[in-house]
Design a protein around this motif. Structure first.
Motif, PDB file in Angstrom:
ATOM      1  N   SER A   2       2.888  -3.574   7.185  1.00  0.00           N
ATOM      2  CA  SER A   2       2.264  -2.277   7.462  1.00  0.00           C
ATOM      3  C   SER A   2       1.497  -2.289   8.777  1.00  0.00           C
ATOM      4  O   SER A   2       1.471  -1.289   9.496  1.00  0.00           O
ATOM      5  N   ARG A  45       2.260   1.067   1.796  1.00  0.00           N
ATOM      6  CA  ARG A  45       1.779  -0.310   1.660  1.00  0.00           C
ATOM      7  C   ARG A  45       1.911  -0.802   0.217  1.00  0.00           C
ATOM      8  O   ARG A  45       2.284  -1.955  -0.023  1.00  0.00           O
ATOM      9  N   SER A  85       2.730  -7.481   2.723  1.00  0.00           N
ATOM     10  CA  SER A  85       2.479  -6.037   2.814  1.00  0.00           C
ATOM     11  C   SER A  85       1.489  -5.729   3.922  1.00  0.00           C
ATOM     12  O   SER A  85       1.643  -4.744   4.644  1.00  0.00           O
ATOM     13  N   ALA A 115       2.823 -11.281  -1.710  1.00  0.00           N
ATOM     14  CA  ALA A 115       2.985  -9.826  -1.647  1.00  0.00           C
ATOM     15  C   ALA A 115       1.866  -9.180  -0.838  1.00  0.00           C
ATOM     16  O   ALA A 115       2.118  -8.299  -0.009  1.00  0.00           O
ATOM     17  N   VAL A 120       5.631  -1.629  -0.459  1.00  0.00           N
ATOM     18  CA  VAL A 120       6.009  -2.934   0.113  1.00  0.00           C
ATOM     19  C   VAL A 120       5.441  -4.059  -0.742  1.00  0.00           C
ATOM     20  O   VAL A 120       6.120  -5.048  -1.024  1.00  0.00           O
ATOM     21  N   LEU A 121       4.187  -3.898  -1.186  1.00  0.00           N
ATOM     22  CA  LEU A 121       3.544  -4.914  -2.019  1.00  0.00           C
ATOM     23  C   LEU A 121       4.324  -5.125  -3.315  1.00  0.00           C
ATOM     24  O   LEU A 121       4.617  -6.268  -3.699  1.00  0.00           O
TER      25      LEU A 121
END
Length: 95
Positions: free
Chosen positions: A43, A10, A39, A35, A13-14
């Motif tokens: 997720s 996570r 994210s 973001a 991805v952020l």
């Protein structure tokens, strides 16, 4: 271990979405909001089993927290009862 995997995934991805948004000159605040939202969505939608496993692992960690023993709870109850009884006697109301 699942909690760590899920958290790192996570976070990755952020950071990726944040860097893409800042490269597109969206602005820091809007990049941060985007973001976090992306994210969360990625997720939650694409990794539901890992999400559930991480939640279960976190629940097990918190369930192992020390709990007060019955003796402590009984002592606390006795002290509270004595205090209430004393206050009632002081106010003129018998127990």
């Amino acid at each position: 271990m699942n909690f760590l995997k899920y958290s790192l995934l996570r976070l990755a991805v952020l950071v990726l979405v944040f860097l893409v948004c800042t490269a597109l000159d969206v602005g820091l605040i809007l990049s941060g909001i985007a973001a976090v939202a992306v994210s969360f969505a990625v997720s939650y939608l694409f990794f539901p089993r890992l999400h559930a496993a991480a939640g279960e692992e976190f629940r097990r960690w918190t369930a192992r927290a020390p709990k007060p023993s019955n003796r402590v709870a009984l002592e606390d109850q006795a002290v509270e009862d004595a205090y209430v009884d004393r206050k009632l006697r002081e106010d003129g109301r018998e127990v």
